[in-house]
Scaffold this active site. Sequence first.
Site, PDB file in Angstrom:
ATOM      1  N   SER A  46      13.197  53.983 -14.123  1.00 16.25           N
ATOM      2  CA  SER A  46      13.517  54.512 -12.866  1.00 16.25           C
ATOM      3  C   SER A  46      12.805  54.215 -11.673  1.00 16.25           C
ATOM      4  O   SER A  46      13.446  54.074 -10.767  1.00 16.25           O
ATOM      5  CB  SER A  46      13.788  55.933 -13.054  1.00 16.25           C
ATOM      6  OG  SER A  46      12.639  56.509 -13.428  1.00 16.25           O
ATOM      7  N   GLU A  47      11.307  53.864 -11.906  1.00  9.75           N
ATOM      8  CA  GLU A  47      10.554  53.409 -11.050  1.00  9.75           C
ATOM      9  C   GLU A  47       9.210  52.624 -11.596  1.00  9.75           C
ATOM     10  O   GLU A  47       9.127  52.857 -12.923  1.00  9.75           O
ATOM     11  CB  GLU A  47      10.096  54.515 -10.178  1.00  9.75           C
ATOM     12  CG  GLU A  47      10.842  55.284  -9.273  1.00  9.75           C
ATOM     13  CD  GLU A  47      11.493  56.528  -9.543  1.00  9.75           C
ATOM     14  OE1 GLU A  47      12.607  56.607  -8.694  1.00  9.75           O
ATOM     15  OE2 GLU A  47      11.094  56.913 -10.374  1.00  9.75           O
ATOM     16  N   THR A  48       8.998  51.713 -10.889  1.00  8.29           N
ATOM     17  CA  THR A  48       7.780  50.734 -11.148  1.00  8.29           C
ATOM     18  C   THR A  48       6.713  50.977 -10.018  1.00  8.29           C
ATOM     19  O   THR A  48       7.207  50.743  -8.794  1.00  8.29           O
ATOM     20  CB  THR A  48       8.118  49.527 -11.525  1.00  8.29           C
ATOM     21  OG1 THR A  48       8.991  49.414 -12.761  1.00  8.29           O
ATOM     22  CG2 THR A  48       7.003  48.506 -11.743  1.00  8.29           C
ATOM     23  N   HIS A  76       7.313  61.288  -9.946  1.00  3.11           N
ATOM     24  CA  HIS A  76       6.645  60.879 -11.387  1.00  3.11           C
ATOM     25  C   HIS A  76       5.736  59.600 -11.189  1.00  3.11           C
ATOM     26  O   HIS A  76       4.783  59.469 -11.955  1.00  3.11           O
ATOM     27  CB  HIS A  76       7.694  60.684 -12.473  1.00  3.11           C
ATOM     28  CG  HIS A  76       8.224  59.549 -12.860  1.00  3.11           C
ATOM     29  ND1 HIS A  76       9.365  59.003 -12.129  1.00  3.11           N
ATOM     30  CD2 HIS A  76       7.857  58.640 -13.764  1.00  3.11           C
ATOM     31  CE1 HIS A  76       9.497  57.844 -12.755  1.00  3.11           C
ATOM     32  NE2 HIS A  76       8.878  57.492 -13.727  1.00  3.11           N
TER      33      HIS A  76
END
Length: 278
Positions: A46-48, A76
């Site tokens: 979902s994110e990096t 997060h």
Amino acid sequence: MPSHRYVVADVFTDTPLTGNQLAVFTDARALDDATMQALALEIGFSETVFVLPAEAGGTARIRIFNPLAEMAFAGHPILGAAFVLGAPLQLGVVELETGAGIVPVALERDESGRLVFGRMRQPVPRVEPVSAPESLLAILGTQRSLLPIELYDNGARHIVVTLAAESEVAALRPDGPALGRLEVTGVNCVAGSGTSWRSRMFWANGEDPATGSAAGPIACHLARHGLVGWGEEIVIRQGVEIGRPSTLHARAEGGGGLIDAVEVGGAAVVVARGEFRL
């Protein structure tokens, strides 16, 4: 051929293979914008996060990408990046420069010195009414919200919908394409009482296992409307329905309908390390 090292952490959990997955590239100085976006898509989380030298007096600057675009703020990734950077630096507080300003994360260690918990001070959100709430409820497949449906903007834009029972939250089967057309980061459906709450967050890419940028607004929403006290810490369980159970802690300080401060906490655990050769 240059190599670019990254760490994979599971965030808002202390158990590997649960929580929300995050990749952190610990030295992104040699990466341009297009490559960062391509790596985020390649990894598919979902994110990096991409870590860069500090520019405004923080510990480090981070850039956050989901598979489609860069994000000014997300919860997060900030907590996970603080765990990844805080462990080798032996810091008690990691200050991360984000697109929404500097976010400090206070880190807690056990007797052995291992990081076990972190608390981030989030930007205070701006609150907006949601137009056509009935249409939103129809998209979610539910009838009514116990509290007014409102949007909270803290660098991410989250709608909070409050349902009567946790079973209603678990039973939701929203219209995914219609949700994806909403101009928001996510729609968060919550139910519970006292300090114990369940949440599901739906967004353009489906369902999120743990949404730190929404946990603070949820605490704000519940406090503003009198379901929890200002300054009272709530525990939010999320991700159960998609096999990635997560635990988020959140509290809002304020009074008279005004929000003064927001704090979100949780654990994280490093589960993998690797490198890309580009």
